[in-house]
Scaffold this motif. Structure first.
Motif, PDB file in Angstrom:
ATOM      1  N   GLN A  22      53.868 -82.383  17.586  1.00 46.65           N
ATOM      2  CA  GLN A  22      53.269 -81.263  16.860  1.00 46.65           C
ATOM      3  C   GLN A  22      52.917 -81.661  15.424  1.00 46.65           C
ATOM      4  O   GLN A  22      51.858 -81.302  14.920  1.00 46.65           O
ATOM      5  CB  GLN A  22      54.221 -80.072  16.862  1.00 46.65           C
ATOM      6  N   ALA A  23      53.798 -82.414  14.767  1.00 42.46           N
ATOM      7  CA  ALA A  23      53.530 -82.849  13.388  1.00 42.46           C
ATOM      8  C   ALA A  23      52.254 -83.685  13.328  1.00 42.46           C
ATOM      9  O   ALA A  23      51.404 -83.478  12.450  1.00 42.46           O
ATOM     10  CB  ALA A  23      54.717 -83.641  12.844  1.00 42.46           C
ATOM     11  N   LEU A  24      52.085 -84.611  14.252  1.00 42.29           N
ATOM     12  CA  LEU A  24      50.895 -85.461  14.247  1.00 42.29           C
ATOM     13  C   LEU A  24      49.618 -84.651  14.453  1.00 42.29           C
ATOM     14  O   LEU A  24      48.548 -85.051  14.005  1.00 42.29           O
ATOM     15  CB  LEU A  24      51.026 -86.560  15.300  1.00 42.29           C
ATOM     16  N   GLY A  25      49.726 -83.496  15.094  1.00 37.44           N
ATOM     17  CA  GLY A  25      48.567 -82.618  15.256  1.00 37.44           C
ATOM     18  C   GLY A  25      48.007 -82.134  13.929  1.00 37.44           C
ATOM     19  O   GLY A  25      46.823 -81.789  13.832  1.00 37.44           O
ATOM     20  N   ASP A  26      48.842 -82.148  12.881  1.00 38.18           N
ATOM     21  CA  ASP A  26      48.383 -81.720  11.559  1.00 38.18           C
ATOM     22  C   ASP A  26      47.460 -82.744  10.901  1.00 38.18           C
ATOM     23  O   ASP A  26      46.923 -82.485   9.817  1.00 38.18           O
ATOM     24  CB  ASP A  26      49.583 -81.424  10.651  1.00 38.18           C
ATOM     25  N   LEU A  27      47.269 -83.894  11.531  1.00 36.19           N
ATOM     26  CA  LEU A  27      46.316 -84.878  11.015  1.00 36.19           C
ATOM     27  C   LEU A  27      44.871 -84.536  11.397  1.00 36.19           C
ATOM     28  O   LEU A  27      43.938 -85.168  10.926  1.00 36.19           O
ATOM     29  CB  LEU A  27      46.659 -86.282  11.546  1.00 36.19           C
ATOM     30  N   HIS A  28      44.702 -83.532  12.253  1.00 31.03           N
ATOM     31  CA  HIS A  28      43.368 -83.187  12.766  1.00 31.03           C
ATOM     32  C   HIS A  28      42.350 -82.967  11.652  1.00 31.03           C
ATOM     33  O   HIS A  28      41.267 -83.568  11.656  1.00 31.03           O
ATOM     34  CB  HIS A  28      43.450 -81.949  13.657  1.00 31.03           C
ATOM     35  N   ALA A  29      42.675 -82.128  10.672  1.00 29.59           N
ATOM     36  CA  ALA A  29      41.701 -81.793   9.620  1.00 29.59           C
ATOM     37  C   ALA A  29      41.337 -83.023   8.795  1.00 29.59           C
ATOM     38  O   ALA A  29      40.154 -83.242   8.471  1.00 29.59           O
ATOM     39  CB  ALA A  29      42.250 -80.687   8.726  1.00 29.59           C
ATOM     40  N   LEU A  30      42.326 -83.843   8.432  1.00 29.86           N
ATOM     41  CA  LEU A  30      42.061 -85.047   7.645  1.00 29.86           C
ATOM     42  C   LEU A  30      41.192 -86.034   8.412  1.00 29.86           C
ATOM     43  O   LEU A  30      40.259 -86.621   7.868  1.00 29.86           O
ATOM     44  CB  LEU A  30      43.376 -85.726   7.246  1.00 29.86           C
ATOM     45  N   LEU A  31      41.500 -86.204   9.681  1.00 30.01           N
ATOM     46  CA  LEU A  31      40.737 -87.142  10.503  1.00 30.01           C
ATOM     47  C   LEU A  31      39.317 -86.638  10.733  1.00 30.01           C
ATOM     48  O   LEU A  31      38.350 -87.402  10.648  1.00 30.01           O
ATOM     49  CB  LEU A  31      41.461 -87.377  11.830  1.00 30.01           C
ATOM     50  N   LEU A  32      39.175 -85.350  10.983  1.00 29.44           N
ATOM     51  CA  LEU A  32      37.841 -84.774  11.176  1.00 29.44           C
ATOM     52  C   LEU A  32      37.006 -84.917   9.901  1.00 29.44           C
ATOM     53  O   LEU A  32      35.820 -85.244   9.952  1.00 29.44           O
ATOM     54  CB  LEU A  32      37.954 -83.306  11.577  1.00 29.44           C
ATOM     55  N   SER A  33      37.629 -84.708   8.743  1.00 29.63           N
ATOM     56  CA  SER A  33      36.933 -84.873   7.459  1.00 29.63           C
ATOM     57  C   SER A  33      36.446 -86.313   7.290  1.00 29.63           C
ATOM     58  O   SER A  33      35.322 -86.558   6.851  1.00 29.63           O
ATOM     59  CB  SER A  33      37.862 -84.479   6.308  1.00 29.63           C
ATOM     60  N   TRP A  34      37.281 -87.269   7.646  1.00 26.27           N
ATOM     61  CA  TRP A  34      36.895 -88.686   7.534  1.00 26.27           C
ATOM     62  C   TRP A  34      35.729 -88.985   8.474  1.00 26.27           C
ATOM     63  O   TRP A  34      34.765 -89.654   8.086  1.00 26.27           O
ATOM     64  CB  TRP A  34      38.098 -89.573   7.864  1.00 26.27           C
ATOM     65  N   ILE A  35      35.797 -88.482   9.705  1.00 28.97           N
ATOM     66  CA  ILE A  35      34.738 -88.731  10.681  1.00 28.97           C
ATOM     67  C   ILE A  35      33.408 -88.153  10.214  1.00 28.97           C
ATOM     68  O   ILE A  35      32.372 -88.822  10.251  1.00 28.97           O
ATOM     69  CB  ILE A  35      35.124 -88.150  12.065  1.00 28.97           C
TER      70      ILE A  35
END
Length: 200
Positions: free
Chosen positions: A77-90
């Motif tokens: 669940q914690a790793l799911g919080d990387l979604h916004a940062l990763l999407l921003s980078w993409i």
């Protein structure tokens, strides 16, 4: 991480004559695991993102190998919080990725808008069984009950004692478990699977 990094190295060696760049997402405390890979002179870049905090994870723990299996759901669940940062980078990258390969614990990466391949370090049959559990959600009647997987060709039968403890801990309606169930179901809907199908 080790099988995924080995796959990354093999992929980089195969694509060394092309213009493909491989980017490995890593959190700061796990960067040291990439040292052998980065020193091998292959075309690999790193994207370092901070490890998200979670109230149920011990302070300082940033890798699943340092956890008791009962805490795996909180790591997922914690790793799911990387979604916004990763999407921003993409979305801001001048040459955005054309595909993503991510561990089967990271089903949410299917929602990044690019083709996503599930990486499973275990054999194909193990991955198929795990997938079936999360898509069909069988419930345990007793420890001696035998589970069958008729949709998987030549699949052995298993007692509940042989089934993943992570799956057996599932609590319907719990927010953490709902996230995990959705994540594993996203695996089944991903573009493809990279799986170890050889004994060597």
């Amino acid at each position: 991480m080790i099988p995924l990094l080995d796959f990354t190295r093999r992929l980089a060696l195969r694509s060394s004559s092309s213009s493909i760049t491989i980017t490995v997402l890593v959190t700061p405390k796990n960067l040291s695991f990439l040292s052998p890979l980065l020193s091998s002179r292959v075309n690999i870049e790193t994207l370092i993102l901070p490890f998200p905090s979670h109230p149920s994870l011990p302070s300082g723990v940033k890798n699943i190998k340092d956890l008791d299996p009962s805490a795996y759901p909180y790591m997922i669940q914690a790793l799911g919080d990387l979604h916004a940062l990763l999407l921003s980078w993409i979305t801001s990258h001048p040459s955005p990725p054309v595909a993503i390969v991510s561990d089967f614990f990271l089903g949410w990466t299917k929602k990044l808008g690019i083709p996503r391949f599930v990486f499973s370090p275990s054999a194909a049959i193990g991955y198929c069984i795990f997938n079936t559990l999360w898509t069909e959600i069988p419930t345990k009647k007793n420890d001696e009950e035998i589970l069958e997987f008729p949709k998987i060709p030549n699949c052995p039968k298993y007692s509940w004692s042989q089934i993943s403890s992570t799956y057996q801990s599932y609590v319907n309606g719990d927010p953490t478990w709902d996230f995990i169930k959705a994540s594993f179901r996203d695996n089944a809907a991903s573009y493809g699977v990279v799986v170890n199908s050889f004994s060597a």
